[in-house]
Motif scaffolding. Structure first.
Motif, short mmCIF file in Angstrom:
data_model
loop_
_atom_site.label_atom_id
_atom_site.label_comp_id
_atom_site.label_asym_id
_atom_site.label_seq_id
_atom_site.Cartn_x
_atom_site.Cartn_y
_atom_site.Cartn_z
N PRO A 60 0.83 -1.21 0.00
CA PRO A 60 0.00 0.00 0.00
C PRO A 60 0.86 1.26 0.00
O PRO A 60 2.05 1.23 0.30
CB PRO A 60 -0.79 -0.13 1.31
CG PRO A 60 0.12 -0.92 2.21
CD PRO A 60 0.85 -1.87 1.30
N GLY A 61 0.23 2.35 -0.37
CA GLY A 61 0.90 3.64 -0.27
C GLY A 61 1.85 3.97 -1.39
O GLY A 61 2.72 4.83 -1.25
N VAL A 62 1.72 3.28 -2.53
CA VAL A 62 2.63 3.55 -3.65
C VAL A 62 1.86 3.98 -4.89
O VAL A 62 2.36 3.89 -6.00
CB VAL A 62 3.51 2.31 -3.96
CG1 VAL A 62 4.49 2.07 -2.84
CG2 VAL A 62 2.65 1.08 -4.21
N GLY A 63 0.63 4.42 -4.71
CA GLY A 63 -0.15 4.93 -5.83
C GLY A 63 -0.43 3.84 -6.85
O GLY A 63 -0.78 2.72 -6.52
N GLY A 64 -0.25 4.18 -8.12
CA GLY A 64 -0.53 3.23 -9.18
C GLY A 64 0.61 2.29 -9.50
O GLY A 64 0.49 1.46 -10.40
N ARG A 65 1.74 2.40 -8.82
CA ARG A 65 2.88 1.55 -9.10
C ARG A 65 2.62 0.13 -8.63
O ARG A 65 2.00 -0.10 -7.59
CB ARG A 65 4.13 2.09 -8.41
CG ARG A 65 4.54 3.49 -8.88
CD ARG A 65 5.60 4.07 -7.96
NE ARG A 65 6.79 3.24 -7.94
CZ ARG A 65 7.68 3.28 -6.94
NH1 ARG A 65 7.49 4.05 -5.89
NH2 ARG A 65 8.74 2.51 -6.98
N ALA A 66 3.08 -0.86 -9.40
CA ALA A 66 2.88 -2.26 -9.06
C ALA A 66 4.06 -2.76 -8.25
O ALA A 66 5.06 -3.23 -8.80
CB ALA A 66 2.70 -3.09 -10.33
N ILE A 67 3.97 -2.64 -6.94
CA ILE A 67 5.02 -3.10 -6.04
C ILE A 67 4.41 -4.10 -5.07
O ILE A 67 3.37 -3.85 -4.47
CB ILE A 67 5.67 -1.93 -5.28
CG1 ILE A 67 6.33 -0.97 -6.27
CG2 ILE A 67 6.70 -2.45 -4.29
CD1 ILE A 67 7.00 0.22 -5.63
N TYR A 68 5.08 -5.23 -4.92
CA TYR A 68 4.56 -6.30 -4.08
C TYR A 68 5.62 -6.71 -3.07
O TYR A 68 6.80 -6.39 -3.20
CB TYR A 68 4.19 -7.52 -4.93
CG TYR A 68 3.07 -7.26 -5.91
CD1 TYR A 68 1.77 -7.66 -5.63
CD2 TYR A 68 3.31 -6.63 -7.14
CE1 TYR A 68 0.73 -7.43 -6.54
CE2 TYR A 68 2.28 -6.39 -8.04
CZ TYR A 68 1.00 -6.80 -7.73
OH TYR A 68 -0.02 -6.56 -8.61
N ARG A 69 5.17 -7.47 -2.06
CA ARG A 69 6.08 -7.98 -1.03
C ARG A 69 5.49 -9.26 -0.46
O ARG A 69 4.34 -9.62 -0.74
CB ARG A 69 6.28 -6.94 0.06
CG ARG A 69 5.01 -6.58 0.78
CD ARG A 69 5.20 -5.42 1.74
NE ARG A 69 3.96 -5.09 2.40
CZ ARG A 69 3.79 -4.05 3.20
NH1 ARG A 69 4.80 -3.22 3.40
NH2 ARG A 69 2.65 -3.82 3.79
N ILE A 70 6.26 -9.94 0.38
CA ILE A 70 5.80 -11.18 0.99
C ILE A 70 4.73 -10.87 2.04
O ILE A 70 4.91 -9.97 2.85
CB ILE A 70 6.97 -11.93 1.64
CG1 ILE A 70 7.99 -12.35 0.57
CG2 ILE A 70 6.50 -13.14 2.42
CD1 ILE A 70 9.22 -13.01 1.13
N PRO A 71 3.61 -11.60 2.02
CA PRO A 71 2.58 -11.38 3.05
C PRO A 71 3.14 -11.61 4.45
O PRO A 71 4.04 -12.42 4.66
CB PRO A 71 1.52 -12.43 2.71
CG PRO A 71 1.73 -12.75 1.28
CD PRO A 71 3.21 -12.63 1.05
N GLY A 72 2.59 -10.90 5.40
CA GLY A 72 3.04 -11.04 6.77
C GLY A 72 3.90 -9.89 7.23
O GLY A 72 4.13 -9.72 8.42
N SER A 73 4.37 -9.08 6.30
CA SER A 73 5.13 -7.90 6.69
C SER A 73 4.20 -6.91 7.38
O SER A 73 3.00 -6.87 7.13
CB SER A 73 5.74 -7.24 5.45
OG SER A 73 6.51 -8.16 4.72
N VAL A 74 4.75 -6.14 8.28
CA VAL A 74 3.95 -5.11 8.96
C VAL A 74 3.54 -4.06 7.94
O VAL A 74 4.37 -3.53 7.21
CB VAL A 74 4.76 -4.46 10.10
CG1 VAL A 74 4.00 -3.29 10.69
CG2 VAL A 74 5.07 -5.49 11.17
N ARG A 75 2.26 -3.79 7.89
CA ARG A 75 1.77 -2.76 6.98
C ARG A 75 1.59 -1.46 7.75
O ARG A 75 1.13 -1.48 8.90
CB ARG A 75 0.44 -3.20 6.35
CG ARG A 75 0.57 -4.46 5.53
CD ARG A 75 -0.77 -5.14 5.39
NE ARG A 75 -0.62 -6.48 4.86
CZ ARG A 75 -0.24 -7.53 5.61
NH1 ARG A 75 -0.01 -7.38 6.90
NH2 ARG A 75 -0.11 -8.71 5.06
#
Length: 316
Positions: free
Chosen positions: A169-184
């Protein structure tokens, strides 16, 4: 005697030649090019001369073997889904020898069941970090697979659907992903003119006071169900008035859930104010003028630049 061998290349018409010092080797080369057998070593040759012939043909075999090895690797890259048994047949080579050659050149032995998605998934679980199309392309290229940005985006969406990745979240329209479980990290906006906390005004001073009380707020309103929000996340409280500032932080302990009928907003989430971080932010808030997000609204992902600020001001 020496024999001149000439070749004309059909793709551009170039002509090249080579001189073979041994007529016998020249005949053997010509027969090999034609796919024929029958060229025999010379019968009337001295022992020392025969050693020279053997050494020269050994060198030629070594060079062609090297060419075949590189050709096998290139063929393996050209069709990532092809059955490697075809390579073994073409090279008249056992699977074990073929795998040794390919692995020497960075081609994994288990490539056959390994898809593009599998390669990226393995890299994600072993390397972690953030993933965008550029990183996907770079990872696939290191294994000899090719794709473009469109294909990389599709692959990221596929891994997202399979819960291998989550959208950052928080990156606008950019497609950035990460491993689930990280603190959001979430920017949670409170407007003292519109919102209340525990029946009173949602000012930074009052929220800071509540942070030190056992009866402090445990439920926070949400205007929409944030499906990526879950326990362990953090809410960074932005107070819109009298002057925009981030001056409190709460730790989420549940996923968003439906609020009771007639509630001010449709959803709630359980979160507890962090006393230490809130006290630090009250003393040294992050002001709107310093934030990258100049138009905070609702509850949205906190961008990297603003996250670095709040962590520093909160002493974390």
């Amino acid at each position: 005697m020496a024999t001149r061998l000439e070749a004309t290349f059909g793709d551009n018409g170039d002509r090249e030649h080579a001189v073979e010092a041994s007529d016998a080797l020249a005949r053997a080369l010509m027969a090999a090019v034609r796919g024929e057998r029958g060229a025999l070593p010379p019968a009337r040759t001295k022992y020392a001369e025969m050693l020279v012939h053997i050494a020269r043909v050994t060198r030629q075999i070594d060079l062609l073997t090297e060419w075949r090895e590189l050709a096998l690797v290139q063929a393996d890259k050209l069709d990532a889904d092809a059955n490697r048994a075809n390579l073994g047949v073409a090279a008249d080579m056992s699977p074990s020898k073929l795998y040794r050659i390919l692995e020497k050149h960075g081609r994994p032995k288990n490539r056959s069941p390994l898809t593009r998605s599998g390669i990226v998934e393995n890299a994600i679980t072993s390397e972690g970090g953030e993933w965008d199309p550029a990183r996907v392309i770079e990872t696939l290229e290191s294994f000899g697979f090719e794709t473009d940005e469109k294909g990389a985006r599709a692959l990221l969406r596929e891994l997202h659907r399979e819960n291998v990745l989550e959208r950052k979240p928080g990156v606008g329209g950019r497609a950035i992903y990460r491993i689930p479980g990280s603190v959001r990290e979430w920017l949670y906006v409170l407007d003292p003119k519109l919102d209340t906390v525990e029946g009173g005004p949602s000012t930074s001073a009052r929220v800071a006071q509540l942070a030190g009380q056992d009866t402090g707020p445990e439920q926070w309103w949400l205007g929409r169900k944030l499906k990526d929000m879950r326990a362990g996340d953090r809410l960074w409280m932005y107070f819109a008035a009298p002057e925009g500032r981030i001056a409190a932080m709460a730790r989420v302990s549940s996923e968003p859930y439906a609020a009771p009928a007639g509630a001010p907003k449709p959803y709630l989430v359980d979160a507890t104010l962090d006393v230490k971080a809130t006290a630090a932010l009250v003393k040294n808030p992050v002001m709107l003028a310093a934030m990258a997000n100049q138009h905070p609204q609702g509850c949205v992902g906190l961008g990297d630049a603003d996250l670095a600020l709040v962590l520093k001001h909160a002493g974390l």
